[in-house]
Design an enzyme around this catalytic site. Structure first.
Site, PDB file in Angstrom:
ATOM      1  CG  HIS A 223      -1.904  -1.079   1.313  1.00 22.14           C
ATOM      2  ND1 HIS A 223      -2.145  -1.816   2.440  1.00 22.14           N
ATOM      3  CD2 HIS A 223      -2.742  -1.579   0.357  1.00 22.14           C
ATOM      4  CE1 HIS A 223      -3.099  -2.704   2.207  1.00 22.14           C
ATOM      5  NE2 HIS A 223      -3.469  -2.591   0.944  1.00 22.14           N
TER       6      HIS A 223
ATOM      7  CE  LYS B 128     -11.036  -7.230   1.258  1.00 20.30           C
ATOM      8  NZ  LYS B 128      -9.885  -6.352   0.935  1.00 20.30           N
TER       9      LYS B 128
ATOM     10  NE  ARG C 188      -2.790  -7.748  -4.226  1.00 19.80           N
ATOM     11  CZ  ARG C 188      -3.530  -8.107  -3.202  1.00 19.80           C
ATOM     12  NH1 ARG C 188      -2.966  -8.370  -2.049  1.00 19.80           N
ATOM     13  NH2 ARG C 188      -4.829  -8.230  -3.327  1.00 19.80           N
TER      14      ARG C 188
ATOM     15  CB  SER D 280      -4.508  -6.529   4.463  1.00 23.78           C
ATOM     16  OG  SER D 280      -4.121  -5.259   4.025  1.00 23.78           O
TER      17      SER D 280
HETATM   18  O1  PNS Z   1      -8.884  -2.582   0.217  1.00 26.23           O
HETATM   19  P1  PNS Z   1     -10.213  -2.966  -0.368  1.00 26.23           P
HETATM   20  O2  PNS Z   1     -10.959  -3.880   0.573  1.00 26.23           O
HETATM   21  O3  PNS Z   1     -10.093  -3.518  -1.760  1.00 26.23           O
HETATM   22  O4  PNS Z   1     -11.045  -1.590  -0.488  1.00 26.23           O
HETATM   23  C1  PNS Z   1     -12.358  -1.616  -0.988  1.00 26.23           C
HETATM   24  C2  PNS Z   1     -13.048  -0.279  -0.719  1.00 26.23           C
HETATM   25  C3  PNS Z   1     -13.097  -0.008   0.787  1.00 26.23           C
HETATM   26  C4  PNS Z   1     -12.297   0.847  -1.413  1.00 26.23           C
HETATM   27  C5  PNS Z   1     -14.499  -0.404  -1.296  1.00 26.23           C
HETATM   28  O5  PNS Z   1     -15.179  -1.458  -0.679  1.00 26.23           O
HETATM   29  C6  PNS Z   1     -15.278   0.887  -1.174  1.00 26.23           C
HETATM   30  O6  PNS Z   1     -15.149   1.764  -2.010  1.00 26.23           O
HETATM   31  N1  PNS Z   1     -16.069   0.999  -0.074  1.00 26.23           N
HETATM   32  C7  PNS Z   1     -16.889   2.197   0.153  1.00 26.23           C
HETATM   33  C8  PNS Z   1     -18.361   1.943  -0.285  1.00 26.23           C
HETATM   34  C9  PNS Z   1     -18.465   2.040  -1.784  1.00 26.23           C
HETATM   35  O7  PNS Z   1     -18.320   3.093  -2.361  1.00 26.23           O
HETATM   36  N2  PNS Z   1     -18.654   0.864  -2.413  1.00 26.23           N
HETATM   37  C10 PNS Z   1     -18.661   0.777  -3.856  1.00 26.23           C
HETATM   38  C11 PNS Z   1     -20.047   0.950  -4.395  1.00 26.23           C
HETATM   39  S1  PNS Z   1     -20.218  -0.041  -5.751  1.00 26.23           S
END
Ligand code: PNS
Length: 156
Positions: A17, A41, A90, A128
């Site tokens: 990250h 998650k 990745r 993670s």
């Molecule tokens: O590190 P991650 O788990 O890949 O991050 C995913 C994250 C947190 C960026 C994603 O789940 C997100 O954008 N969450 C906020 C809610 C949202 O906007 N969801 C997408 C709508 S389709």
């Protein structure tokens, strides 16, 4: 001023990250690292701990700020005036996932733009999930997390 958001669940924030954030900081004037909820998650660290780990890891990066946010990423982009979201990828599986996310976010708000940065090969194994697995078996976290983050985690 060009602003971007590097969003993620960051549970915890890894050296992979950090590499993405550093590269985003070279491309944009201002970078928000946004710790957000991924509804698919369940977390290990709470939001305050995740924020502290990310802040310790990003210390010294002058145009980087770590925040926590709930709600939708598209709304956060509007609120912060961000022109793009930056995500690291990745492998092909990450690409498929992130392209789909980018399209869904673009569906909600057509001005939403996503920049995907390929992980450096030497960091591409790092996640993670892997770090949490190392912790479960009480293995050292050196080389996976920033040394200051390793020290912090050892005392919480
Ligand atoms: O590190 P991650 O788990 O890949 O991050 C995913 C994250 C947190 C960026 C994603 O789940 C997100 O954008 N969450 C906020 C809610 C949202 O906007 N969801 C997408 C709508 S389709």
């Amino acid at each position: 001023m060009k602003t971007c958001i590097v969003p993620g669940s960051f549970d915890p924030f890894t050296l992979g990250h950090l590499d993405v954030v550093k590269r985003a900081a070279g491309l944009f004037d201002k970078v928000y690292v946004a710790i957000m909820i991924n509804s698919q998650k369940t977390g290990k660290f709470d939001f305050a701990q995740r924020k502290r780990i990310a802040e310790l890891s990003c210390a010294g990066l002058e145009n980087v700020e770590v925040i926590t946010a709930d709600g939708l990423l598209v709304d956060l982009c509007r609120a912060l005036g961000a022109s793009a979201v930056v995500k690291g990828v990745r492998d092909a599986q990450d690409c498929t996932y992130e392209i789909n996310m980018a399209r869904m976010n673009g569906f909600i708000d057509e001005s939403f733009e996503t920049v995907l940065l390929p992980a450096k090969p030497e960091l591409s194994f790092l996640s993670s999930t892997f770090v949490r697995e190392l912790m479960k078996y009480e293995k050292p976290l050196d080389g996976a997390l920033h040394p200051v983050a390793v020290a912090y985690i050892s005392v919480i």
